[in-house]
Write an enzyme that holds these catalytic residues in place. Sequence first.
Site, PDB file in Angstrom:
ATOM      1  N   CYS A 100      -2.171   1.777  -5.115  1.00  0.00           N
ATOM      2  CA  CYS A 100      -2.501   2.484  -3.997  1.00  0.00           C
ATOM      3  C   CYS A 100      -3.857   2.224  -3.463  1.00  0.00           C
ATOM      4  CB  CYS A 100      -2.099   3.827  -3.795  1.00  0.00           C
ATOM      5  SG  CYS A 100      -2.400   4.677  -2.361  1.00  0.00           S
ATOM      6  N   GLY A 151      -8.360   6.258   4.551  1.00  0.00           N
ATOM      7  CA  GLY A 151      -8.363   5.382   5.774  1.00  0.00           C
ATOM      8  C   GLY A 151      -6.981   5.093   6.605  1.00  0.00           C
ATOM      9  N   GLU A 152      -7.321   4.774   7.493  1.00  0.00           N
ATOM     10  CA  GLU A 152      -6.140   4.226   8.363  1.00  0.00           C
ATOM     11  C   GLU A 152      -6.050   2.768   8.618  1.00  0.00           C
ATOM     12  OE1 GLU A 152      -3.321   5.052  10.038  1.00  0.00           O
ATOM     13  OE2 GLU A 152      -3.249   3.217  10.750  1.00  0.00           O
ATOM     14  N   SER A 186       0.656   1.805   5.461  1.00  0.00           N
ATOM     15  CA  SER A 186       1.030   3.077   6.026  1.00  0.00           C
ATOM     16  C   SER A 186       0.257   3.304   7.224  1.00  0.00           C
ATOM     17  CB  SER A 186       1.052   3.986   5.043  1.00  0.00           C
ATOM     18  OG  SER A 186       1.422   5.383   5.474  1.00  0.00           O
ATOM     19  N   SER A 235       3.797   7.399   9.247  1.00  0.00           N
ATOM     20  CA  SER A 235       3.763   8.911   9.016  1.00  0.00           C
ATOM     21  C   SER A 235       4.038   9.769  10.174  1.00  0.00           C
ATOM     22  CB  SER A 235       2.413   9.318   8.572  1.00  0.00           C
ATOM     23  OG  SER A 235       1.697   8.515   7.386  1.00  0.00           O
ATOM     24  N   LEU A 236       5.240  10.387   9.735  1.00  0.00           N
ATOM     25  CA  LEU A 236       5.740  11.377  10.867  1.00  0.00           C
ATOM     26  C   LEU A 236       5.401  12.708  10.742  1.00  0.00           C
ATOM     27  CD1 LEU A 236       9.582  10.140  11.569  1.00  0.00           C
ATOM     28  CD2 LEU A 236       7.598  10.121  13.057  1.00  0.00           C
ATOM     29  N   HIS A 237       5.937  13.296   9.797  1.00  0.00           N
ATOM     30  CA  HIS A 237       5.559  14.677   9.515  1.00  0.00           C
ATOM     31  C   HIS A 237       6.018  15.612  10.200  1.00  0.00           C
ATOM     32  CE1 HIS A 237       3.557  12.754   6.502  1.00  0.00           C
ATOM     33  NE2 HIS A 237       2.327  12.516   7.062  1.00  0.00           N
ATOM     34  N   ASN A 269       0.793  17.847  -0.934  1.00  0.00           N
ATOM     35  CA  ASN A 269      -0.206  17.974  -1.968  1.00  0.00           C
ATOM     36  C   ASN A 269      -1.232  19.037  -1.426  1.00  0.00           C
ATOM     37  OD1 ASN A 269      -0.514  16.842  -4.481  1.00  0.00           O
ATOM     38  ND2 ASN A 269      -0.193  14.876  -3.687  1.00  0.00           N
ATOM     39  N   CYS A 329      -4.620  11.582  -1.221  1.00  0.00           N
ATOM     40  CA  CYS A 329      -5.701  10.737  -0.412  1.00  0.00           C
ATOM     41  C   CYS A 329      -7.138  11.659  -0.425  1.00  0.00           C
ATOM     42  CB  CYS A 329      -5.208  10.533   0.936  1.00  0.00           C
ATOM     43  SG  CYS A 329      -3.787   9.936   1.060  1.00  0.00           S
TER      44      CYS A 329
HETATM   45  N1  SAH Z   1      -3.686   6.804   7.299  1.00  0.00           N
HETATM   46  C1  SAH Z   1      -2.327   6.208   6.935  1.00  0.00           C
HETATM   47  C2  SAH Z   1      -2.409   5.783   5.500  1.00  0.00           C
HETATM   48  C3  SAH Z   1      -2.972   7.085   4.470  1.00  0.00           C
HETATM   49  S1  SAH Z   1      -2.331   8.279   3.779  1.00  0.00           S
HETATM   50  C4  SAH Z   1      -1.370   7.151   7.280  1.00  0.00           C
HETATM   51  O1  SAH Z   1      -1.585   7.998   7.873  1.00  0.00           O
HETATM   52  O2  SAH Z   1      -0.193   6.797   7.189  1.00  0.00           O
HETATM   53  C5  SAH Z   1      -0.746   8.077   3.056  1.00  0.00           C
HETATM   54  C6  SAH Z   1       0.223   9.165   3.286  1.00  0.00           C
HETATM   55  O3  SAH Z   1      -0.161  10.499   2.643  1.00  0.00           O
HETATM   56  C7  SAH Z   1       0.314   9.691   4.876  1.00  0.00           C
HETATM   57  O4  SAH Z   1       1.669   9.753   5.101  1.00  0.00           O
HETATM   58  C8  SAH Z   1      -0.417  10.776   4.933  1.00  0.00           C
HETATM   59  O5  SAH Z   1       0.004  11.599   6.284  1.00  0.00           O
HETATM   60  C9  SAH Z   1       0.134  11.317   3.827  1.00  0.00           C
HETATM   61  N2  SAH Z   1      -0.815  12.424   3.163  1.00  0.00           N
HETATM   62  C10 SAH Z   1      -2.276  12.856   3.402  1.00  0.00           C
HETATM   63  N3  SAH Z   1      -2.716  13.760   2.975  1.00  0.00           N
HETATM   64  C11 SAH Z   1      -1.352  14.390   2.206  1.00  0.00           C
HETATM   65  C12 SAH Z   1      -1.215  15.639   1.492  1.00  0.00           C
HETATM   66  N4  SAH Z   1      -2.306  16.434   1.178  1.00  0.00           N
HETATM   67  N5  SAH Z   1      -0.282  15.729   0.937  1.00  0.00           N
HETATM   68  C13 SAH Z   1       0.958  14.816   1.244  1.00  0.00           C
HETATM   69  N6  SAH Z   1       0.743  13.925   1.863  1.00  0.00           N
HETATM   70  C14 SAH Z   1      -0.359  13.511   2.320  1.00  0.00           C
END
Ligand code: SAH
Length: 336
Positions: A98, A152-153, A184, A207-209, A283, A326
């Site tokens: 990763c 990062g994005e 991602s 990343s939906l969430h 996390n 991350c």
């Molecule tokens: N910027 C990109 C890729 C980086 S993060 C993105 O937003 O997709 C990779 C994934 O981890 C993303 O889905 C992000 O939302 C998630 N993520 C970030 N911090 C997290 C945490 N503390 N717990 C669980 N997932 C997390």
Amino acid sequence: MDLEELKREMQEAGEKAFRAKQLYEWMHQKLARDFDEMSNIPKALREKCRENYSFTALEPVRIQESATDGTKKFLFRLADGNMVESVWMKYKHGNSVCISSQVGCRMGCRFCASTLDGLVRPLLPSEMLDQVYAVTLLTKERVSHVVVMGMGEPLDNYNHLLQFIRLLTDENGLHISQRNVTVSTCGLIPQMRRLAEEELQITLALSLHAANDKKRRELMPIAKKYRLDELMDASAYYFERTGRRITFEYSLIGGVNDSQTDAGELAELVRGLNCHINLIPVNPVKERDFAPTSPQKAAAFKNKLEKNGINVTIRREMGRDIDGACGQLRRRELHR
Ligand code: SAH
């Protein structure tokens, strides 16, 4: 530079074209760390290279190994002193790395540690590549899968990301299969559409969430710019152009987005889309007050989606004992 660019560069420098191929092999197949290792390159040319180009070789600052699952987390120092994180995970299907795409991040997701200090700078293609190369050298094992899910994005660093993917999957280099590369994004729609048109065979993860705009805006500032219906259209377009099924990432946060109603809304949102949903218990990050969902609630959430005919997995958590999420490790080192 890709091989063609390097050939032109060598010709302009008055060198034979085959030198480009040799240099490329040293850098991208033999994973040399310095011009000195390139034994079939004449000394004069090695000197000339040293004078005119910088050689990207990330320096490991800290390596943490999980006691439970063998996951390793690497903190690397870049030439300008900035630091990035990479994570190595061992799966049955191969070894996955990763990588980070930026130093910091400007997307501001509320549960994420990478974005707490904002964006410092984007990474160069060479700095993304060398995370894979350095991890290969340090673990002495071949990497088969690469996910751009670190700090990062990636779509906020579009051109560098594309060059990175070209070099990573190039048959003259490590030749990692495009199908084994996942990018991602938090959902930058114009770049998602542009990526669809590159017609690569990589997997796009979104990343939906959250399954409605109100909730998503509370978790992810980017949701103020792009709506979920527009995101679903862009996802469908990605599938249409590439034939690659989209992955949706959904971090389960206790009491925030993990109810049966949330699951129902999510099923409704993705109805008809060729997709896979990855559920990830959030996390916990020290600076944020989000707690993960309980295993029972996660299982119920998954069940509800399955009953609606949706492909879904609960992602096995790896590396929690080593600041796996991350941005956590870099942050700790900066504070130290
Ligand atoms: N910027 C990109 C890729 C980086 S993060 C993105 O937003 O997709 C990779 C994934 O981890 C993303 O889905 C992000 O939302 C998630 N993520 C970030 N911090 C997290 C945490 N503390 N717990 C669980 N997932 C997390």
